[in-house]
Design a protein around this motif. Structure first.
Motif, PDB file in Angstrom:
ATOM      1  N   GLU A  67       0.817  -1.220   0.000  1.00  0.00           N
ATOM      2  CA  GLU A  67       0.000   0.000   0.000  1.00  0.00           C
ATOM      3  C   GLU A  67       0.845   1.262   0.000  1.00  0.00           C
ATOM      4  O   GLU A  67       0.569   2.220  -0.715  1.00  0.00           O
ATOM      5  CB  GLU A  67      -0.913   0.023   1.239  1.00  0.00           C
ATOM      6  CG  GLU A  67      -2.162  -0.841   1.110  1.00  0.00           C
ATOM      7  CD  GLU A  67      -2.873  -0.982   2.445  1.00  0.00           C
ATOM      8  OE1 GLU A  67      -2.486  -0.289   3.402  1.00  0.00           O
ATOM      9  OE2 GLU A  67      -3.813  -1.788   2.531  1.00  0.00           O
ATOM     10  N   GLN A  68       1.887   1.280   0.842  1.00  0.00           N
ATOM     11  CA  GLN A  68       2.614   2.523   1.075  1.00  0.00           C
ATOM     12  C   GLN A  68       4.017   2.530   0.491  1.00  0.00           C
ATOM     13  O   GLN A  68       4.664   3.580   0.474  1.00  0.00           O
ATOM     14  CB  GLN A  68       2.716   2.779   2.588  1.00  0.00           C
ATOM     15  CG  GLN A  68       1.408   2.577   3.335  1.00  0.00           C
ATOM     16  CD  GLN A  68       1.577   2.644   4.849  1.00  0.00           C
ATOM     17  OE1 GLN A  68       2.685   2.529   5.359  1.00  0.00           O
ATOM     18  NE2 GLN A  68       0.484   2.831   5.556  1.00  0.00           N
ATOM     19  N   GLY A  69       4.480   1.392   0.042  1.00  0.00           N
ATOM     20  CA  GLY A  69       5.867   1.296  -0.397  1.00  0.00           C
ATOM     21  C   GLY A  69       6.754   0.836   0.747  1.00  0.00           C
ATOM     22  O   GLY A  69       6.367   0.892   1.920  1.00  0.00           O
ATOM     23  N   SER A 103      10.005   1.895   1.839  1.00  0.00           N
ATOM     24  CA  SER A 103      10.648   2.889   2.706  1.00  0.00           C
ATOM     25  C   SER A 103       9.643   3.623   3.578  1.00  0.00           C
ATOM     26  O   SER A 103       9.944   3.986   4.712  1.00  0.00           O
ATOM     27  CB  SER A 103      11.424   3.902   1.866  1.00  0.00           C
ATOM     28  OG  SER A 103      12.358   3.249   1.044  1.00  0.00           O
ATOM     29  N   ALA A 104       8.455   3.854   3.031  1.00  0.00           N
ATOM     30  CA  ALA A 104       7.460   4.653   3.756  1.00  0.00           C
ATOM     31  C   ALA A 104       6.733   3.849   4.824  1.00  0.00           C
ATOM     32  O   ALA A 104       5.969   4.421   5.606  1.00  0.00           O
ATOM     33  CB  ALA A 104       6.460   5.260   2.770  1.00  0.00           C
TER      34      ALA A 104
END
Lengths: 224, 224
Positions: free
Chosen positions: A25-27, A29-30
DNA sequence: GTCTATACCACGATAGAC
DNA sequence: GTCTATCGTGGTATAGAC
């Protein structure tokens, strides 16, 4: 007094599920490890006990479904090869063998398959020597196998030209997969990707045309 | 006693340069503001004074070269339109008008242009409502203008079909741009992208073939 | 072998002195 | 316009309970 419940393998799977969802959903690293352990309802240190690090957790997430995905792709390609006699499968069949298992994952009712596919699509574009290595390790054999199949389906194509065609195709495929479920929003309601078979057929038609197109050769080989 | 030096606009540009390089190399989320201020040799709080936040800094980086890039693309497309008389430019010319300015940035001797292009290519795949908004704002007009040109160059193509063709193309283009300078490593030495004109011509040939290919229509419109 | 508590340093952000 | 100090949170590491 807080009771210590030993869940063993359950903990590991819960972490993998939560990580797959949040990474997708967010990647990578994030996504924070604290958000992962919160979603999985486990302790922060459990990740380091079971996996060692955030990056190792990512590799474990890729591994879990990646092996099955690779197997399905090989299986499909082998079936097409068997059905094509001595001359090998058509380009469309090769592309289908590669894409259909991934698109099918997109329709996983739990949503985990879709998140996994989005994650893989995003990883192709992310820098960092770190997981480019993991990525190559995971999908290297698949690329080699499908590259060989394409080489046979496109007789007379130089290795270099084939690389560029596969390179361009990888970009289009990764973009399509990582946008799974987001097309309605991206197109302002004009289009939808809920019909996976439709997306699959259109992407194959688009890529097959590019694969068959002669690419210009620059330099002393051909001149102007 | 440390002397306080007032640099004003220099500080802002130094931050933008450092941010462009690091965002392009490592990605947005993976780049820390502390590494940016270290590279620019300014204080941590200077970023917040000049830009307000990490995300606002990203938008400022996109803005700096984005406006010029958009202008060059429009300029080139207009020139092709003027030269084509009433029937509009060919698909190859439309693709060239879009891609050539970006590829040319790739050859910027300072390396900043290449890092910028890599950053933009990566951003297309990154999630997060946050900078999808900034991205749309930056490139929305360009997409609309080039979409209209493609619509005229492909008469009889449904809006939906055109969207998918542009969508697939965007993936291939973004992948090519964000990999600028990395192809030698990615292909194990087989290929190289140091000749930007060559990459440009091959990508255009690949995409134009896909653009012209009829995509299958699924559903009650055509039946099987 | 499995898990908890806790401490460590780097991160983005902000307030306020100069 | 610039800097220091500080806050809450990020990834990581380890000691020790069970």
């Amino acid at each position: 007094m807080i009771e210590t419940v030993v869940r063993g393998e359950d903990t590991k799977q819960a972490i993998l599920d939560a990580a797959e969802n949040l990474f997708g959903e967010q990647g990578y690293s994030a996504t924070s490890m604290r958000s992962i352990v919160a979603a999985a309802d486990v302790n922060l240190a459990a990740i380091h006990y079971h996996f060692g690090s955030k990056e190792a957790l990512l590799e474990a997430v890729l591994d879990r479904r990646g092996k099955l995905l690779e197997h399905e792709r090989f299986e499909l390609l082998s079936r097409f090869e068997a059905g094509a006699g001595g001359k090998g499968p058509e380009i469309e069949q090769i592309l289908e063998a590669f894409l259909a298992p991934a698109i099918r994952l997109t329709r996983d009712p739990s949503g985990g398959g879709r998140r996994f596919v989005q994650l893989v699509g995003r990883l192709l574009g992310e820098p960092g020597e770190g997981f480019r290595k993991a990525f190559t390790q995971q999908f290297g054999p698949t690329v080699a196998r499908f590259g060989a199949a394409l080489e046979r389906a496109l007789p007379g194509t130089l290795k270099e030209e084939l690389f560029w065609k596969m390179f361009f195709s990888a970009g289009a495929m990764a973009h399509t997969l990582r946008s799974a479920g987001l097309v309605r929003a991206l197109s302002d309601g004009l289009c939808d990707d809920s019909d996976g078979e439709m997306v699959l057929k259109r992407l194959i038609a688009f890529l097959a045309a590019g694969m068959r197109a002669p690419l210009p050769v620059i330099g002393p080989i051909q001149g102007s």
